[in-house]
Write a protein that holds these residues in place. Structure first.
Motif, PDB file in Angstrom:
ATOM      1  N   VAL A  20     -10.538 -17.509  -5.538  1.00  0.00           N
ATOM      2  CA  VAL A  20     -10.998 -16.207  -6.014  1.00  0.00           C
ATOM      3  C   VAL A  20      -9.864 -15.206  -5.907  1.00  0.00           C
ATOM      4  N   LEU A  21      -9.955 -14.191  -6.736  1.00  0.00           N
ATOM      5  CA  LEU A  21      -9.083 -13.029  -6.616  1.00  0.00           C
ATOM      6  C   LEU A  21      -9.958 -11.789  -6.698  1.00  0.00           C
ATOM      7  N   VAL A  22      -9.782 -10.891  -5.743  1.00  0.00           N
ATOM      8  CA  VAL A  22     -10.494  -9.615  -5.741  1.00  0.00           C
ATOM      9  C   VAL A  22      -9.458  -8.506  -5.619  1.00  0.00           C
ATOM     10  N   SER A  23      -9.311  -7.723  -6.668  1.00  0.00           N
ATOM     11  CA  SER A  23      -8.406  -6.574  -6.617  1.00  0.00           C
ATOM     12  C   SER A  23      -9.164  -5.332  -7.061  1.00  0.00           C
ATOM     13  N   ASN A  24      -9.447  -4.468  -6.118  1.00  0.00           N
ATOM     14  CA  ASN A  24     -10.064  -3.179  -6.435  1.00  0.00           C
ATOM     15  C   ASN A  24      -9.022  -2.155  -6.870  1.00  0.00           C
ATOM     16  N   GLU A  25      -7.768  -2.579  -6.857  1.00  0.00           N
ATOM     17  CA  GLU A  25      -6.643  -1.733  -7.274  1.00  0.00           C
ATOM     18  C   GLU A  25      -6.080  -2.259  -8.598  1.00  0.00           C
ATOM     19  N   PRO A  26      -5.319  -1.451  -9.309  1.00  0.00           N
ATOM     20  CA  PRO A  26      -4.789  -1.878 -10.611  1.00  0.00           C
ATOM     21  C   PRO A  26      -3.853  -3.076 -10.521  1.00  0.00           C
ATOM     22  N   ILE A  27      -3.930  -3.929 -11.534  1.00  0.00           N
ATOM     23  CA  ILE A  27      -2.948  -4.991 -11.774  1.00  0.00           C
ATOM     24  C   ILE A  27      -2.481  -4.815 -13.211  1.00  0.00           C
ATOM     25  N   GLY A  28      -1.232  -4.442 -13.384  1.00  0.00           N
ATOM     26  CA  GLY A  28      -0.753  -4.122 -14.722  1.00  0.00           C
ATOM     27  C   GLY A  28      -1.560  -2.989 -15.318  1.00  0.00           C
ATOM     28  N   VAL A  29      -2.006  -3.168 -16.556  1.00  0.00           N
ATOM     29  CA  VAL A  29      -2.803  -2.134 -17.220  1.00  0.00           C
ATOM     30  C   VAL A  29      -4.277  -2.196 -16.832  1.00  0.00           C
ATOM     31  N   LEU A  30      -4.657  -3.219 -16.068  1.00  0.00           N
ATOM     32  CA  LEU A  30      -6.063  -3.367 -15.685  1.00  0.00           C
ATOM     33  C   LEU A  30      -6.358  -2.529 -14.444  1.00  0.00           C
ATOM     34  N   PRO A  31      -7.414  -1.739 -14.454  1.00  0.00           N
ATOM     35  CA  PRO A  31      -7.710  -0.868 -13.306  1.00  0.00           C
ATOM     36  C   PRO A  31      -8.214  -1.634 -12.086  1.00  0.00           C
ATOM     37  N   ASN A  32      -8.706  -2.835 -12.303  1.00  0.00           N
ATOM     38  CA  ASN A  32      -9.207  -3.707 -11.243  1.00  0.00           C
ATOM     39  C   ASN A  32      -9.312  -5.103 -11.845  1.00  0.00           C
ATOM     40  N   LEU A  33      -9.524  -6.106 -11.003  1.00  0.00           N
ATOM     41  CA  LEU A  33      -9.599  -7.469 -11.531  1.00  0.00           C
ATOM     42  C   LEU A  33     -10.329  -8.369 -10.554  1.00  0.00           C
ATOM     43  N   TYR A  34     -11.271  -9.159 -11.092  1.00  0.00           N
ATOM     44  CA  TYR A  34     -12.080 -10.067 -10.277  1.00  0.00           C
ATOM     45  C   TYR A  34     -12.114 -11.424 -10.971  1.00  0.00           C
ATOM     46  N   ILE A  35     -11.727 -12.490 -10.245  1.00  0.00           N
ATOM     47  CA  ILE A  35     -11.611 -13.822 -10.830  1.00  0.00           C
ATOM     48  C   ILE A  35     -12.221 -14.869  -9.901  1.00  0.00           C
ATOM     49  N   VAL A  36     -12.975 -15.785 -10.499  1.00  0.00           N
ATOM     50  CA  VAL A  36     -13.435 -16.996  -9.826  1.00  0.00           C
ATOM     51  C   VAL A  36     -12.937 -18.191 -10.636  1.00  0.00           C
ATOM     52  N   ALA A  37     -12.347 -19.178  -9.954  1.00  0.00           N
ATOM     53  CA  ALA A  37     -11.868 -20.393 -10.608  1.00  0.00           C
ATOM     54  C   ALA A  37     -12.297 -21.607  -9.786  1.00  0.00           C
ATOM     55  N   ASP A  38     -12.781 -22.639 -10.476  1.00  0.00           N
ATOM     56  CA  ASP A  38     -13.276 -23.861  -9.843  1.00  0.00           C
ATOM     57  C   ASP A  38     -12.452 -25.028 -10.380  1.00  0.00           C
ATOM     58  N   GLY A  39     -11.532 -25.531  -9.554  1.00  0.00           N
ATOM     59  CA  GLY A  39     -10.593 -26.547  -9.999  1.00  0.00           C
ATOM     60  C   GLY A  39     -11.153 -27.957  -9.978  1.00  0.00           C
ATOM     61  N   MET A  40     -10.475 -28.828 -10.713  1.00  0.00           N
ATOM     62  CA  MET A  40     -10.866 -30.233 -10.756  1.00  0.00           C
ATOM     63  C   MET A  40      -9.624 -31.073 -10.987  1.00  0.00           C
ATOM     64  N   GLY A  41      -9.688 -32.327 -10.534  1.00  0.00           N
ATOM     65  CA  GLY A  41      -8.555 -33.229 -10.700  1.00  0.00           C
ATOM     66  C   GLY A  41      -8.489 -34.202  -9.545  1.00  0.00           C
TER      67      GLY A  41
END
Length: 254
Positions: A20-41
């Motif tokens: 997961v990524l949780v950023s309540n602060e800006p990343i680039g032009v994005l004011p915030n960013l929230y990501i969930v990723a579920d890997g496989m392999g």
């Protein structure tokens, strides 16, 4: 929007492949960013893929911090291109290292701006919106059972117990190119956004998740801890990734 996120290995897996990524602060032009990723392999490959997807996406956004985003469509295109870049990075690493051949990951992400969530999505990780009255799935799973449901072969009840319910039809990094869904969601009347992997949704019904959020709604950390606890008590069959975000105020403009 203020959010928190956690990952738990679950009860049956020997390694964690969710990120997961949780950023309540800006990343680039994005004011915030929230990501969930579920890997496989294979051995460790799922964990590599999910982390690499997040890192590659964020690198792309940061490298395009001077991008002129004047319309909603341009913002969605940026998100789509970021995931396409992550797809290339993962696919290339899989070609270069036999240990990572065929690895891939789901990804569901959003950024919130001016009362609207801008979402990009591949796989069966999910984004929900909710208020005290209801909980609604915004993303559509890229899974075999979802296709079977849409074609009328099974019911929603069948999906929960179907032996192929974990088979996804789209992932980041498994092929040279990937189709990315993008969408925008007005947050008028929405109080919470929930992003999660299938380690949560396979264990708990939407009704149960909604109940737990509003039972513990005074504290985001407590909400996540309780969701993970209940998913593990229900079996904990997979890694569990959860992000919960609460709006500072219920916006009336979109």
């Amino acid at each position: 929007m203020i959010a928190v996120g956690k990952v738990n290995i679950g009860k049956r897996r020997t390694r964690n492949e969710d990120s997961v990524l949780v950023s309540n602060e800006p990343i680039g032009v994005l004011p915030n960013l929230y990501i969930v990723a579920d890997g496989m392999g294979g051995h460790k490959a799922g964990a590599v893929a999910s982390k690499l997807a997040i890192d590659a996406f964020c690198n792309y956004i940061e490298e395009h911090e001077n991008a002129q985003i004047k319309t909603e469509e341009e913002l969605l295109i940026l998100l789509k291109r970021g995931i396409s870049h992550a797809n290339y990075v993962i696919y290339k690493k899989g070609l270069e290292n036999p240990d990572f051949t065929g690895m891939g990951t789901t990804i569901t992400l959003c950024t919130v701006m001016n009362g609207t969530a801008y979402i990009a999505h591949v796989g069966d990780t999910r984004l929900y919106c909710m208020n005290a009255n209801q909980m609604r799935q915004v993303t559509v799973d890229h899974s075999l059972v979802q296709e079977m449901l849409e074609q009328g072969y099974i019911t929603e009840t069948d999906m929960q117990e179907h032996p192929q319910r974990h088979v996804i039809t789209r992932a980041v990094g498994t092929y040279e190119q990937v189709k990315v869904d993008t969408m925008k969601q007005c947050l008028n009347g929405v109080e919470y956004i929930l992003l999660c992997s299938d380690g949560l949704t396979a264990m708990l019904s939407e009704e149960k998740m909604h109940e737990l959020v509003y039972k513990h709604h005074t504290n985001l950390e407590t909400i996540i801890d309780e969701l993970i606890l209940q998913a593990n008590e229900a079996g904990g069959a997979d890694n569990i990734a959860v992000i919960i975000g609460k709006k500072d105020e219920v916006s009336k403009t979109c």
